[in-house]
Design a protein around this motif. Structure first.
Motif, PDB file in Angstrom:
ATOM      1  N   ASP A 258       0.873  -0.981  -0.379  1.00 28.70           N
ATOM      2  CA  ASP A 258      -0.130   0.071  -0.176  1.00 28.70           C
ATOM      3  C   ASP A 258       0.683   1.311   0.173  1.00 28.70           C
ATOM      4  OD1 ASP A 258      -2.012   1.839   0.340  1.00 28.70           O
ATOM      5  OD2 ASP A 258      -2.042   1.866   2.664  1.00 28.70           O
ATOM      6  N   TRP A 259       0.566   1.837  -0.846  1.00 24.84           N
ATOM      7  CA  TRP A 259       1.646   3.059  -1.075  1.00 24.84           C
ATOM      8  C   TRP A 259       0.830   4.188  -0.904  1.00 24.84           C
ATOM      9  CZ3 TRP A 259       6.419   2.336  -0.030  1.00 24.84           C
ATOM     10  CH2 TRP A 259       6.684   1.007  -0.811  1.00 24.84           C
ATOM     11  N   SER A 260      -0.456   4.488  -0.959  1.00 23.67           N
ATOM     12  CA  SER A 260      -1.519   5.382  -0.288  1.00 23.67           C
ATOM     13  C   SER A 260      -1.073   6.199  -0.311  1.00 23.67           C
ATOM     14  CB  SER A 260      -2.559   4.994  -0.661  1.00 23.67           C
ATOM     15  OG  SER A 260      -2.684   4.100   0.987  1.00 23.67           O
ATOM     16  N   HIS A 261       0.400   6.527   0.745  1.00 18.30           N
ATOM     17  CA  HIS A 261       0.319   7.502   1.888  1.00 18.30           C
ATOM     18  C   HIS A 261       1.185   8.891   0.719  1.00 18.30           C
ATOM     19  CE1 HIS A 261       3.545   4.119   2.497  1.00 18.30           C
ATOM     20  NE2 HIS A 261       4.455   5.492   3.185  1.00 18.30           N
ATOM     21  N   SER A 262       1.811   7.922  -0.012  1.00 11.76           N
ATOM     22  CA  SER A 262       2.785   9.281  -0.059  1.00 11.76           C
ATOM     23  C   SER A 262       2.249   9.772  -1.721  1.00 11.76           C
ATOM     24  CB  SER A 262       4.103   7.968  -1.384  1.00 11.76           C
ATOM     25  OG  SER A 262       4.322   6.907  -0.745  1.00 11.76           O
ATOM     26  N   ASN A 263       2.656  10.563  -2.463  1.00  9.85           N
ATOM     27  CA  ASN A 263       1.998  11.366  -2.968  1.00  9.85           C
ATOM     28  C   ASN A 263       1.849  10.818  -4.761  1.00  9.85           C
ATOM     29  OD1 ASN A 263       4.801  11.874  -4.311  1.00  9.85           O
ATOM     30  ND2 ASN A 263       5.346  13.026  -3.043  1.00  9.85           N
TER      31      ASN A 263
END
Length: 79
Positions: free
Chosen positions: A37-42
């Motif tokens: 899950d990379w949703s926290h990255s821009n």
């Protein structure tokens, strides 16, 4: 109070897996970041990470195919 019995011993495999025969570590797609899950990255970092994961995954598949071909070639030459 009695002590609990020890856990069961793992069953030994009678035949080694292909990865063990080739001397490869057991790798899965999660090892290169698939499903993370990379949703926290821009958005820019998400795109870059996706490209890197795709590149690593392609490289992993290429290595597996090359080592498998080398192993099969070796097996045929031994026979």
């Amino acid at each position: 109070m009695p002590t609990p019995p020890p856990p069961p011993k793992p069953l030994s495999a009678s035949t080694p897996s292909k990865s063990e025969l080739l001397g490869l570590p057991w790798l899965v797609t999660a090892d290169v970041g698939v499903g993370e899950d990379w949703s926290h990255s821009n958005k820019q970092r998400q795109r870059t990470r996706k490209e890197r994961v795709e590149c690593d995954l392609t490289w992993m598949w290429t290595l597996w195919a090359t080592k498998r071909e080398a192993y099969e070639k070796h097996c045929i030459s031994v026979l």
